[in-house]
Design an enzyme around this catalytic site. Structure first.
Site, PDB file in Angstrom:
ATOM      1  N   SER A  39       0.842  -1.204   0.000  1.00 57.60           N
ATOM      2  CA  SER A  39       0.000   0.000   0.000  1.00 57.60           C
ATOM      3  C   SER A  39       0.877   1.253   0.000  1.00 57.60           C
ATOM      4  CB  SER A  39      -0.860   0.021   1.259  1.00 57.60           C
ATOM      5  OG  SER A  39      -1.531  -1.201   1.404  1.00 57.60           O
ATOM      6  N   THR A  42       4.101   4.803  -3.338  1.00 58.37           N
ATOM      7  CA  THR A  42       5.186   4.224  -4.146  1.00 58.37           C
ATOM      8  C   THR A  42       4.708   2.974  -4.871  1.00 58.37           C
ATOM      9  OG1 THR A  42       6.654   5.021  -2.401  1.00 58.37           O
ATOM     10  CG2 THR A  42       7.624   3.587  -4.070  1.00 58.37           C
ATOM     11  N   ASP A 101       8.083   3.554   5.409  1.00 55.81           N
ATOM     12  CA  ASP A 101       8.233   4.929   5.878  1.00 55.81           C
ATOM     13  C   ASP A 101       9.676   5.236   6.243  1.00 55.81           C
ATOM     14  OD1 ASP A 101       5.407   5.610   5.762  1.00 55.81           O
ATOM     15  OD2 ASP A 101       5.201   4.060   7.296  1.00 55.81           O
ATOM     16  N   LYS A 111       6.700   0.809   9.024  1.00 54.54           N
ATOM     17  CA  LYS A 111       5.604   0.828   8.060  1.00 54.54           C
ATOM     18  C   LYS A 111       4.311   1.169   8.796  1.00 54.54           C
ATOM     19  CE  LYS A 111       5.123  -2.186   4.880  1.00 54.54           C
ATOM     20  NZ  LYS A 111       4.742  -1.042   3.994  1.00 54.54           N
ATOM     21  N   GLY A 113       2.457   4.117   7.782  1.00 56.21           N
ATOM     22  CA  GLY A 113       2.086   5.517   7.552  1.00 56.21           C
ATOM     23  C   GLY A 113       0.740   5.620   6.852  1.00 56.21           C
ATOM     24  N   GLU A 120      -0.252  -5.693   5.531  1.00 55.73           N
ATOM     25  CA  GLU A 120       1.067  -5.645   4.867  1.00 55.73           C
ATOM     26  C   GLU A 120       2.020  -6.675   5.473  1.00 55.73           C
ATOM     27  OE1 GLU A 120       1.194  -0.954   3.538  1.00 55.73           O
ATOM     28  OE2 GLU A 120       2.065  -1.527   5.440  1.00 55.73           O
TER      29      GLU A 120
HETATM   30  O1  LIG Z   1       3.328   1.208   5.213  1.00 53.84           O
HETATM   31  C1  LIG Z   1       2.696   1.788   4.377  1.00 53.84           C
HETATM   32  C2  LIG Z   1       1.230   1.945   4.442  1.00 53.84           C
HETATM   33  O2  LIG Z   1       0.703   1.419   5.626  1.00 53.84           O
HETATM   34  C3  LIG Z   1       3.391   2.383   3.205  1.00 53.84           C
HETATM   35  O3  LIG Z   1       4.134   1.398   2.564  1.00 53.84           O
HETATM   36  C4  LIG Z   1       4.297   3.463   3.713  1.00 53.84           C
HETATM   37  O4  LIG Z   1       3.521   4.395   4.450  1.00 53.84           O
HETATM   38  C5  LIG Z   1       5.016   4.176   2.563  1.00 53.84           C
HETATM   39  O5  LIG Z   1       4.095   4.888   1.820  1.00 53.84           O
HETATM   40  P1  LIG Z   1       4.530   5.786   0.597  1.00 53.84           P
HETATM   41  O6  LIG Z   1       4.989   4.883  -0.495  1.00 53.84           O
HETATM   42  O7  LIG Z   1       3.274   6.561   0.253  1.00 53.84           O
HETATM   43  O8  LIG Z   1       5.623   6.709   1.075  1.00 53.84           O
END
Ligand SMILES: O=C(CO)[C@H](O)[C@H](O)COP(=O)(O)O
Length: 275
Positions: A39, A42, A101, A111, A113, A120
């Protein structure tokens, strides 16, 4: 030379895209049939890179999401959606791709965020290989140096006050329940119907830094803090992905076999457990 906020945002997006395309090129083999999709922003580029391979390459592949966002991404890209709950016992995904993150020198991750950490972790731990994809901002010697918002912790709502107390007792000065997005009154609610607490801790030590659970300044090692957090009653899962380097077994593998970082100079840095 200074960059504007708009230029910086563009650079970050370009870096994510570069890392995603390289990771897919290196880790999505044509014979693979089961692929985990994480999720975040990225992972959007991971799905884009996979879809760009075309149906000839992807038609025999099934894609396993880590929440409602990645489910939508998979479907919108015209890829075949499948659920981890349907993965037969004893079977594994061939590979799982996900963002992070923050990533430390030992490839431990923060992770969550995006509040998807529980699914995940299940998907990453169900894969023979977990590959992390990120931009240059996520590289950090120690967890907590770059990502200051705290370790995301998924909790049962009725336990939240007790979990906050316990986190403070463990040294987190300002743990807080994550608020909902604008327009949503109250706490953010995860895909599992739970809440997220973000708990900042002093930057975490790597196990190799000390024999003890905590350094002389009180900082926790990643492993000791993770072991403590997961034992708090009411905690469903924590956003620390940690453990032995490269360990990939069905039960509990959480660390990537490789982390891809899009760098500001247009290169892609690949970190593996030995590099
Ligand atoms: O752990 C996550 C979601 O729960 C994401 O992988 C993490 O927040 C990175 O997100 P982004 O690719 O938007 O920086």
């Amino acid at each position: 030379m200074s960059t504007t906020a708009e230029e910086q945002a563009k650079l970050v997006e370009t870096s994510k895209r570069l890392a995603a395309y390289q990771a897919v090129k290196d880790h999505l083999l044509p014979e693979y049939t089961r692929i985990g999709i994480g999720s975040g922003s990225t992972v959007v580029y991971v799905v884009e890179a996979i879809a760009a391979l075309g149906p000839a390459a992807t038609s025999k592949m099934a894609f396993y999401p880590t929440g409602s966002q990645s489910e939508e991404l998979i479907e919108a890209a015209g890829l075949t959606l499948q659920y981890i709950s349907k993965l037969p016992a004893g079977q594994q995904l061939d590979v799982a791709f996900d963002g992070a993150d923050e990533v430390d020198d030992d490839l431990n991750l923060i992770k969550g965020g995006g509040a998807c950490l529980w699914q995940e972790k299940i998907v990453a731990a169900s894969a023979k290989q977990f590959v992390c994809v990120a931009d240059f901002r996520k590289l950090s010697p120690r967890l907590g140096m770059a990502w200051k918002k705290g370790i995301p912790i998924e909790v049962l709502p009725m336990a939240a006050p007790r979990v906050l107390d316990e986190l403070q007792r463990m040294g987190s000065q300002t743990p807080r329940i994550r608020p909902g997005l604008p327009g949503k009154a109250g706490a953010i609610v995860t895909d599992n119907g739970l809440w997220i607490i973000d708990a900042p801790f002093a930057p975490l030590l790597l196990p190799k830094d000390t024999e003890a659970d905590r350094g002389s300044d009180g900082a926790w090692t990643v492993d000791a803090l993770a072991d403590g957090l997961i034992k708090i009653p009411g905690v469903a899962e924590i956003g620390l992905f940690y453990g032995k380097n490269g360990l990939q077994v069905a039960s509990g593998a959480q660390k990537p076999v490789a982390a891809y970082f899009g760098m500001a100079d247009g290169s892609v840095e690949v970190k593996t457990p030995s590099s």
